[in-house]
Write a protein that holds these residues in place. Sequence first.
Motif, PDB file in Angstrom:
ATOM      1  N   ALA A 164      38.217  51.119  12.249  1.00  0.00           N
ATOM      2  CA  ALA A 164      38.241  52.381  13.000  1.00  0.00           C
ATOM      3  C   ALA A 164      37.809  52.158  14.443  1.00  0.00           C
ATOM      4  O   ALA A 164      38.400  52.711  15.377  1.00  0.00           O
ATOM      5  N   HIS A 165      36.776  51.340  14.641  1.00  0.00           N
ATOM      6  CA  HIS A 165      36.297  51.009  15.983  1.00  0.00           C
ATOM      7  C   HIS A 165      37.404  50.337  16.788  1.00  0.00           C
ATOM      8  O   HIS A 165      37.614  50.650  17.970  1.00  0.00           O
ATOM      9  N   HIS A 166      38.123  49.419  16.167  1.00  0.00           N
ATOM     10  CA  HIS A 166      39.218  48.718  16.835  1.00  0.00           C
ATOM     11  C   HIS A 166      40.348  49.683  17.204  1.00  0.00           C
ATOM     12  O   HIS A 166      40.911  49.603  18.308  1.00  0.00           O
ATOM     13  N   THR A 167      40.665  50.602  16.313  1.00  0.00           N
ATOM     14  CA  THR A 167      41.714  51.583  16.573  1.00  0.00           C
ATOM     15  C   THR A 167      41.357  52.472  17.755  1.00  0.00           C
ATOM     16  O   THR A 167      42.204  52.783  18.606  1.00  0.00           O
ATOM     17  N   ILE A 168      40.101  52.887  17.818  1.00  0.00           N
ATOM     18  CA  ILE A 168      39.642  53.711  18.942  1.00  0.00           C
ATOM     19  C   ILE A 168      39.752  52.933  20.244  1.00  0.00           C
ATOM     20  O   ILE A 168      40.161  53.475  21.280  1.00  0.00           O
ATOM     21  N   GLY A 169      39.397  51.654  20.201  1.00  0.00           N
ATOM     22  CA  GLY A 169      39.519  50.820  21.392  1.00  0.00           C
ATOM     23  C   GLY A 169      40.952  50.705  21.871  1.00  0.00           C
ATOM     24  O   GLY A 169      41.227  50.763  23.077  1.00  0.00           O
ATOM     25  N   GLU A 170      41.883  50.548  20.933  1.00  0.00           N
ATOM     26  CA  GLU A 170      43.297  50.460  21.294  1.00  0.00           C
ATOM     27  C   GLU A 170      43.792  51.774  21.895  1.00  0.00           C
ATOM     28  O   GLU A 170      44.556  51.775  22.862  1.00  0.00           O
ATOM     29  N   MET A 188      30.782  52.240  32.314  1.00  0.00           N
ATOM     30  CA  MET A 188      30.248  53.352  31.531  1.00  0.00           C
ATOM     31  C   MET A 188      29.651  54.429  32.433  1.00  0.00           C
ATOM     32  O   MET A 188      29.858  55.627  32.214  1.00  0.00           O
ATOM     33  N   SER A 189      28.922  54.003  33.451  1.00  0.00           N
ATOM     34  CA  SER A 189      28.282  54.960  34.358  1.00  0.00           C
ATOM     35  C   SER A 189      29.323  55.777  35.116  1.00  0.00           C
ATOM     36  O   SER A 189      29.217  57.014  35.212  1.00  0.00           O
ATOM     37  N   PHE A 190      30.348  55.099  35.635  1.00  0.00           N
ATOM     38  CA  PHE A 190      31.427  55.809  36.318  1.00  0.00           C
ATOM     39  C   PHE A 190      32.185  56.709  35.349  1.00  0.00           C
ATOM     40  O   PHE A 190      32.677  57.771  35.739  1.00  0.00           O
ATOM     41  N   GLY A 191      32.283  56.271  34.075  1.00  0.00           N
ATOM     42  CA  GLY A 191      32.945  57.088  33.067  1.00  0.00           C
ATOM     43  C   GLY A 191      32.223  58.395  32.836  1.00  0.00           C
ATOM     44  O   GLY A 191      32.855  59.449  32.673  1.00  0.00           O
ATOM     45  N   ILE A 192      30.902  58.341  32.826  1.00  0.00           N
ATOM     46  CA  ILE A 192      30.117  59.571  32.666  1.00  0.00           C
ATOM     47  C   ILE A 192      30.288  60.473  33.894  1.00  0.00           C
ATOM     48  O   ILE A 192      30.437  61.698  33.775  1.00  0.00           O
ATOM     49  N   TRP A 243      29.828  54.400  21.007  1.00  0.00           N
ATOM     50  CA  TRP A 243      28.921  54.817  19.932  1.00  0.00           C
ATOM     51  C   TRP A 243      29.413  54.370  18.556  1.00  0.00           C
ATOM     52  O   TRP A 243      28.607  54.079  17.675  1.00  0.00           O
ATOM     53  N   SER A 244      30.732  54.292  18.342  1.00  0.00           N
ATOM     54  CA  SER A 244      31.253  53.883  17.036  1.00  0.00           C
ATOM     55  C   SER A 244      30.938  52.422  16.740  1.00  0.00           C
ATOM     56  O   SER A 244      30.951  52.008  15.586  1.00  0.00           O
ATOM     57  N   GLY A 245      30.658  51.649  17.791  1.00  0.00           N
ATOM     58  CA  GLY A 245      30.243  50.264  17.611  1.00  0.00           C
ATOM     59  C   GLY A 245      28.741  50.111  17.527  1.00  0.00           C
ATOM     60  O   GLY A 245      28.216  48.995  17.650  1.00  0.00           O
ATOM     61  N   ASN A 246      28.050  51.244  17.366  1.00  0.00           N
ATOM     62  CA  ASN A 246      26.579  51.268  17.256  1.00  0.00           C
ATOM     63  C   ASN A 246      25.901  50.734  18.517  1.00  0.00           C
ATOM     64  O   ASN A 246      24.872  50.061  18.459  1.00  0.00           O
ATOM     65  N   GLU A 247      26.485  51.065  19.673  1.00  0.00           N
ATOM     66  CA  GLU A 247      25.910  50.670  20.957  1.00  0.00           C
ATOM     67  C   GLU A 247      25.665  51.915  21.797  1.00  0.00           C
ATOM     68  O   GLU A 247      26.432  52.883  21.734  1.00  0.00           O
ATOM     69  N   ILE A 262      21.855  56.082  26.376  1.00  0.00           N
ATOM     70  CA  ILE A 262      22.142  57.283  25.596  1.00  0.00           C
ATOM     71  C   ILE A 262      22.534  56.799  24.202  1.00  0.00           C
ATOM     72  O   ILE A 262      23.627  56.259  24.001  1.00  0.00           O
ATOM     73  N   ALA A 263      21.633  56.967  23.240  1.00  0.00           N
ATOM     74  CA  ALA A 263      21.819  56.413  21.904  1.00  0.00           C
ATOM     75  C   ALA A 263      22.966  57.106  21.170  1.00  0.00           C
ATOM     76  O   ALA A 263      23.276  58.276  21.440  1.00  0.00           O
ATOM     77  N   PRO A 264      23.591  56.394  20.227  1.00  0.00           N
ATOM     78  CA  PRO A 264      24.672  57.003  19.435  1.00  0.00           C
ATOM     79  C   PRO A 264      24.163  58.199  18.632  1.00  0.00           C
ATOM     80  O   PRO A 264      23.116  58.104  17.987  1.00  0.00           O
TER      81      PRO A 264
END
Length: 198
Positions: free
Chosen positions: A150-156, A67-71, A126-130, A139-141
């Motif tokens: 929907a969360h699963h679709t975004i992950g895919e 996540m940190s590298f992603g930011i 954030w869609s997984g409420n994390e 960094i809160a959702p």
Amino acid sequence: MQHDKHPSTLSNAATRIAAGDDRTSYDRISIALHWLTVVLVLAQFALSQVWGFFPRPTRHVLIVTHMSFGILLTAVIVMRIVWRLSPGHQAPVASSGWVELAAKAVHYLLYVLLAAEAVLGFVLRWSGNEAMSFFGLLIAPPFAPFSKAAHHTIGEAHEFIGWAIIVLAAAHAAAAMFHHFVVRDAVLTRMLPGLKRR
């Protein structure tokens, strides 16, 4: 108008397109941002492929690092786009033929995929409420959680685009290496710091 259809000419054109070579000369900032993107993309992909092999404490560290590298990668992508669109940072291309236009399109496709992957990374978390984590800074959702479907679709989608970036980047690199070692032109050296251009 060029009508040469010799196989070697077509092969060189195809690999120049894959390499994203539109004959643009790049400044030092553009080169640095390019290679920083390469390092971060490879690190992100490697982290996503290995964290499943580790127990929970180590896996959590790897996910937070991802996540940190992603930011960081998101910030680099924004900087690359701003820098690329700003005037005076690139010399004009040597010509404006179909090969240069197609090569430029490859670059734009990579930008679009990288931007989409960055956005999906935030939305997935954030869609997984994390919360997103930037080296421990949470960094809160900013929105309510999505449904599980929907969360699963975004992950895919995030995973699919990640693989698409790796495949396209591998072809991009292979084509540049082909031109450097076989054709022996300046396709690769335009993006290498400290080398005299041929």
